[in-house]
Design an enzyme around this catalytic site. Sequence first.
Site, PDB file in Angstrom:
ATOM      1  N   GLN A 194       0.883  -1.391   0.064  1.00 48.18           N
ATOM      2  CA  GLN A 194       0.153   0.095  -0.381  1.00 48.18           C
ATOM      3  C   GLN A 194       0.760   1.513  -0.168  1.00 48.18           C
ATOM      4  O   GLN A 194       0.609   1.881  -0.743  1.00 48.18           O
ATOM      5  CB  GLN A 194      -0.870   0.064   1.615  1.00 48.18           C
ATOM      6  N   ASP A 235      -6.165   1.901  12.222  1.00 49.98           N
ATOM      7  CA  ASP A 235      -7.499   1.394  12.194  1.00 49.98           C
ATOM      8  C   ASP A 235      -8.495   1.011  13.643  1.00 49.98           C
ATOM      9  O   ASP A 235      -9.849   1.554  13.345  1.00 49.98           O
ATOM     10  CB  ASP A 235      -6.791  -0.154  11.444  1.00 49.98           C
TER      11      ASP A 235
HETATM   12  O1  MRU Z   1      -4.993  -3.525   5.173  1.00 47.66           O
HETATM   13  P1  MRU Z   1      -5.890  -2.106   5.112  1.00 47.66           P
HETATM   14  O2  MRU Z   1      -4.898  -1.761   3.473  1.00 47.66           O
HETATM   15  O3  MRU Z   1      -6.551  -2.089   4.865  1.00 47.66           O
HETATM   16  O4  MRU Z   1      -4.864  -1.395   5.713  1.00 47.66           O
HETATM   17  C1  MRU Z   1      -4.899   0.411   5.840  1.00 47.66           C
HETATM   18  C2  MRU Z   1      -4.443   0.597   7.391  1.00 47.66           C
HETATM   19  O5  MRU Z   1      -3.233  -0.023   8.018  1.00 47.66           O
HETATM   20  C3  MRU Z   1      -4.106   2.162   7.649  1.00 47.66           C
HETATM   21  O6  MRU Z   1      -3.220   3.219   8.139  1.00 47.66           O
HETATM   22  C4  MRU Z   1      -5.166   2.804   8.466  1.00 47.66           C
HETATM   23  O7  MRU Z   1      -6.304   2.079   8.051  1.00 47.66           O
HETATM   24  C5  MRU Z   1      -5.191   4.621   8.792  1.00 47.66           C
HETATM   25  S1  MRU Z   1      -6.245   5.079   6.968  1.00 47.66           S
HETATM   26  C6  MRU Z   1      -6.215   6.570   7.490  1.00 47.66           C
END
Ligand code: MRU
Length: 338
Positions: A194, A235
């Site tokens: 990501q 999260d």
């Molecule tokens: O697995 P993902 O891509 O959904 O994980 C996203 C993250 O860990 C982000 O850092 C988190 O959701 C914060 S988004 C503003």
Amino acid sequence: MNEDKTIWWNDENKSIMIIDQTLLPNEYKTVEIKNVERLAEAIKRLEVRGAPALGVAGAFGVALAAVTCESDAEFPETIAEAAELLKSTRPTAVNLAWGVDKVVKSMENLPPEMAKFLALTSAKSIADNDTKMCMLLGHNGAKLMPQIGSVLTHCNAGALACSSWGTALGVIRSAVKGGRKISVYSCETRPLLQGSRLTAFELARDNIPVTTIVDSEAAFLMRQGKIDAVIVGADRITSDAVFNKIGTYMHAVCAKHHNIPFYVAAPTSTFDFDAKESDIVIEERSRDEVANLFGKKTVPDGVDVVNYAFDATPLDLVTAIVTEKGVLYPPYDFGSLK
Ligand code: MRU
């Protein structure tokens, strides 16, 4: 195409529009979602992802179930099943359940026609508020960023992870807008990248200087004095820990060792006030995400893989938490956010 948004409602077709984030940066493709089962699949596949965007997805998902339900008799059951399915897709990001529950509550004790209207109004307002929240949060956190310097971030806590603007990247955007000269080290974020695919994509698109590094390079850059601050999203934030993408804890430990501030940016919808670290289920994802890269085997058959999607960083490693309501410092008391 809606260049400003990650997820939005299509009034004409009564459907949800998302950008398929699995395809970036190779292809920028919008996808139309017409039923809750397809939305659940999109969430599991990370076509739409990032805690605040998942909150909006959960909200629109319940609204979609409501407005497309053709039987008044089956309405309550349809909503309950949609809510349960959506919440089961990803257990760690608390915003998903938050968005689902808010829209379910907006329909409580109402006849279907009125419930449909209120569900959609409530979901649209969650999406709009998400953008406002990010702008406020960005404004509040900008002062923590260096006047001139380099900031490290992990995963993607940007516009793509929210309705728009972003949380951690929202702080960086607001600081740059206010005249600070910031360059960003974006950790690639194994296994699904990501950071290199999404964070680098959106910062480069905004002309904010960004350099991609492999996750294991972060400590050495800190040792070389090349990182002035770390900022990440979250999260879920419990009374004792910040849950974020796997690898975040490692950056927090390294930042502490090198005396570098470690900031977390998250809206109040990410706080799980009454929970502790030990209460939370951390999502484990498939072996395949680690053992197959670009269609090639990278782990021998028969070898186990552990693939936690998130980790927990104890609050004593966190220098400050930026929210839309203000900046919190240790000793953390979340009472003012409730
Ligand atoms: O697995 P993902 O891509 O959904 O994980 C996203 C993250 O860990 C982000 O850092 C988190 O959701 C914060 S988004 C503003």
